[in-house]
Design an enzyme around this catalytic site. Structure first.
Site, PDB file in Angstrom:
ATOM      1  N   ASP A  68      -4.715  11.879  12.752  1.00 36.74           N
ATOM      2  CA  ASP A  68      -3.357  12.423  12.756  1.00 36.74           C
ATOM      3  C   ASP A  68      -3.283  13.568  11.753  1.00 36.74           C
ATOM      4  OD1 ASP A  68      -3.229  11.175  10.216  1.00 36.74           O
ATOM      5  OD2 ASP A  68      -2.420   9.358  11.113  1.00 36.74           O
ATOM      6  N   ASP A  70      -1.036  15.234   8.686  1.00 32.82           N
ATOM      7  CA  ASP A  70       0.052  15.043   7.728  1.00 32.82           C
ATOM      8  C   ASP A  70       0.373  16.381   7.086  1.00 32.82           C
ATOM      9  OD1 ASP A  70       0.070  12.129   7.971  1.00 32.82           O
ATOM     10  OD2 ASP A  70      -1.885  12.246   6.999  1.00 32.82           O
ATOM     11  N   ASP A 148      -4.573   9.526  -3.569  1.00 30.23           N
ATOM     12  CA  ASP A 148      -5.547   8.500  -3.946  1.00 30.23           C
ATOM     13  C   ASP A 148      -6.936   9.078  -4.249  1.00 30.23           C
ATOM     14  OD1 ASP A 148      -5.862   9.026  -1.225  1.00 30.23           O
ATOM     15  OD2 ASP A 148      -5.666   6.942  -0.561  1.00 30.23           O
TER      16      ASP A 148
HETATM   17  P1  ATP Z   1      -6.384   8.517   8.180  1.00 28.54           P
HETATM   18  O1  ATP Z   1      -5.066   9.052   8.684  1.00 28.54           O
HETATM   19  O2  ATP Z   1      -7.561   9.134   8.788  1.00 28.54           O
HETATM   20  O3  ATP Z   1      -6.428   7.051   8.196  1.00 28.54           O
HETATM   21  P2  ATP Z   1      -5.493   9.642   5.721  1.00 28.54           P
HETATM   22  O4  ATP Z   1      -6.245  10.036   4.479  1.00 28.54           O
HETATM   23  O5  ATP Z   1      -4.770  10.729   6.432  1.00 28.54           O
HETATM   24  O6  ATP Z   1      -6.516   8.908   6.642  1.00 28.54           O
HETATM   25  P3  ATP Z   1      -2.941   8.389   5.538  1.00 28.54           P
HETATM   26  O7  ATP Z   1      -2.618   6.959   5.342  1.00 28.54           O
HETATM   27  O8  ATP Z   1      -2.563   9.058   6.801  1.00 28.54           O
HETATM   28  O9  ATP Z   1      -4.493   8.521   5.300  1.00 28.54           O
HETATM   29  O10 ATP Z   1      -2.303   9.153   4.300  1.00 28.54           O
HETATM   30  C1  ATP Z   1      -2.235  10.561   4.234  1.00 28.54           C
HETATM   31  C2  ATP Z   1      -2.524  11.011   2.813  1.00 28.54           C
HETATM   32  O11 ATP Z   1      -1.517  10.487   1.933  1.00 28.54           O
HETATM   33  C3  ATP Z   1      -3.827  10.535   2.232  1.00 28.54           C
HETATM   34  O12 ATP Z   1      -4.886  11.368   2.593  1.00 28.54           O
HETATM   35  C4  ATP Z   1      -3.553  10.585   0.753  1.00 28.54           C
HETATM   36  O13 ATP Z   1      -3.618  11.902   0.269  1.00 28.54           O
HETATM   37  C5  ATP Z   1      -2.100  10.137   0.684  1.00 28.54           C
HETATM   38  N1  ATP Z   1      -1.987   8.679   0.531  1.00 28.54           N
HETATM   39  C6  ATP Z   1      -1.835   7.760   1.497  1.00 28.54           C
HETATM   40  N2  ATP Z   1      -1.759   6.520   1.011  1.00 28.54           N
HETATM   41  C7  ATP Z   1      -1.850   6.641  -0.315  1.00 28.54           C
HETATM   42  C8  ATP Z   1      -1.830   5.725  -1.407  1.00 28.54           C
HETATM   43  N3  ATP Z   1      -1.699   4.416  -1.185  1.00 28.54           N
HETATM   44  N4  ATP Z   1      -1.944   6.231  -2.655  1.00 28.54           N
HETATM   45  C9  ATP Z   1      -2.051   7.552  -2.866  1.00 28.54           C
HETATM   46  N5  ATP Z   1      -2.096   8.453  -1.909  1.00 28.54           N
HETATM   47  C10 ATP Z   1      -1.993   8.033  -0.639  1.00 28.54           C
HETATM   48 MG    MG Z   2      -3.492  10.567   8.059  1.00 29.91          MG
END
Ligand code: ATP
Ligand code: MG
Length: 458
Positions: A68, A70, A148
């Site tokens: 996805d 963001d 994170d």
């Molecule tokens: P994917 O969507 O592929 O699972 P992602 O890294 O995009 O991985 P998301 O859960 O969509 O993960 O979160 C988007 C972004 O928000 C992350 O890349 C990170 O920068 C931030 N983020 C998400 N969850 C947390 C958290 N628990 N603590 C700190 N930052 C977070």
């Molecule tokens: Mg994501």
């Protein structure tokens, strides 16, 4: 990625980020979803900052297809809502804007700050080291450092198509390292789900977890107790339904995190003296991974049926040995296991009810006489229960002949089915007489101690 040599040697910091200009990195707009681009351009048009951030940037840099996209912006959620008609604000703990394009949703997050200014007091709330609300807005530099992992804190700026790196994420991306930003222990305490995210990204990307980020995983698992059970369910689906569930299972066990999420299963696995239970979980997860990779649908009902089966199986076996009727034992034990599990991981009823049906149907596969197999075939949960039976057979828990019989029975014509059932009934009769003599405990088709029963039925 192809930043110039000069840039590579620079260590970025909150105040002086590494900025990689457009010609020096591999991100192309052609690989960004049209809807994400629409959101980015529209925000820019309204004079807001707009960046692609997180998994989208990370995965594009690695040459993977992002799950996805963001977006991060300096517009507040309310301002985002004013810009997009198709927008909904969600989340109390972490307020976000969702911009809807049919089924596609672009998540737009406002830059978070550290909540230290007076105006923001109360917007960021930390209890016992854990962030319970994070709605204090800030600058992009602050936003980067509260993310994170370093590889998740890379921004693709729609203003000039440059890449912005405040946390040395590009170097870690290149080295295949997963590193938390800041003090790892503090960051895990702020949000223990980050421990599960560490495991998830390590498996998903095949990255190693940097030492200081890894060490607390062995020690801080107990913090997961403080995470709402519904959030853990969501996180477990992300962990186990992404195509690398077996790897996740092994890593969670390695760090002792699995025991905290599934204490009954871990206890049952730990005290087994033969190895089919672990085989069943491993095979079930491997099958799920294969289905996902083949683009086939998967359901949390089956996943949790696999993850929680072992304590159910062991409990039912115990109760049947004590003389309880198998169906009653199944109902009672599965209810107990579910209640205990529910306090850790809240499995919604729409999944836990079919999960229990998958279990409840297992003893019925043993009953191959009369109308019973025909009735079982029409049960709405037959297919999932049959898949589960195959798994038990693969794991050596029931005789393969039983699973093969059901495979043939499904494909057979009406006439063939009738003769299969007759055959089955004829073969079963003498054994049932013997069983009556040997007492009530084993007179019910014996799903759990079924290897023997199935053999006898041949
Ligand atoms: P994917 O969507 O592929 O699972 P992602 O890294 O995009 O991985 P998301 O859960 O969509 O993960 O979160 C988007 C972004 O928000 C992350 O890349 C990170 O920068 C931030 N983020 C998400 N969850 C947390 C958290 N628990 N603590 C700190 N930052 C977070
Ligand atoms: Mg994501």
């Amino acid at each position: 990625m192809q930043e110039s040599d000069n840039d590579i040697t620079r260590t970025p910091s909150a105040t002086t980020p590494l900025i990689v200009p457009r010609p020096e990195h591999g991100i192309s707009r052609a690989n960004i979803s049209a809807n994400a681009l629409k959101v980015l351009y529209r925000l820019k048009q309204e004079n807001f900052q707009a960046h692609l951030v997180g998994g989208g940037v990370r995965d594009l840099l690695l040459g993977h297809e992002p799950k996805d996209f963001d977006v991060a912006t300096d517009a507040t959620p309310e301002q985002v809502r004013q810009v997009f008609r198709n927008c909904r604000l969600i989340g109390r703990r972490f307020r976000l804007a969702h911009v809807h394009f049919g089924r596609d949703i672009i998540e737009v997050a406002t830059f978070r700050g550290n909540g230290e200014s007076e105006a923001e007091e109360g917007e960021r709330c930390v209890e016992n080291g854990m962030i319970v609300r994070d709605n204090a807005y800030g600058t992009i530099a602050e936003d980067a450092l509260r993310r994170d992992f370093t590889i998740n804190a890379l921004y693709y700026n729609i203003q000039d198509f440059s890449l912005i790196d405040y946390a040395d994420g590009l170097a870690d991306l290149r080295a295949g390292k997963l590193r938390l930003i800041g003090d790892p222990e503090q960051r895990y305490r702020e949000d223990p789900v980050r421990m599960l995210r560490a495991v998830r990204f390590a498996c998903k990307l095949g990255f190693s977890i940097e030492e200081a980020t890894e060490r607390p995983l062995f020690e801080l698992g107990h913090l997961l107790d403080g995470v709402p059970a519904a959030r853990l369910f969501d996180e477990l689906i992300k962990l186990f339904h992404a195509g690398y569930g077996l790897d996740v299972f092994e890593k969670l066990r390695h760090y002792g995190l699995f025991a905290l999420l599934f204490p009954d299963t871990e206890a049952a696995l730990a005290c087994e003296d033969h190895d089919f239970p672990i085989t069943l979980v491993s095979r079930g997860l491997a099958n799920t991974d294969a289905r996902i990779q083949a683009g086939k649908p998967v359901t949390p009902a089956f996943l949790f049926a696999v993850l929680l089966w072992e304590p159910v199986r062991a409990g039912v076996e115990r109760m049947v040995a004590e003389g309880m009727q198998i169906n009653e034992a199944m109902t009672q034990v599965s209810a107990e296991v579910c209640v205990r599990q529910q306090s850790r991981v809240a499995v919604p009823k729409r999944f836990s009810l079919p999960m229990r049906e998958i279990w409840a149907l297992q003893p019925r596969f043993e009953q191959r006489e009369g109308k019973r197999p025909f009735r079982l075939l029409t049960h709405p949960r037959f297919r999932a229960a049959y898949d589960f039976l195959l798994l038990r057979a693969e794991a050596g828990e029931v005789d393969r002949e039983l699973a093969e019989w059901w495979t043939r029975f499904q494909d057979a014509s009406g006439q063939e089915r009738a003769s299969m059932v007759e055959g089955g009934a004829r073969r079963r009769r003498p054994r049932r007489r013997r069983r009556r003599k040997s007492g009530a405990a084993s007179s019910n088709g014996g799903g759990e101690s079924s290897a023997g029963a199935a053999k006898g039925a041949q």
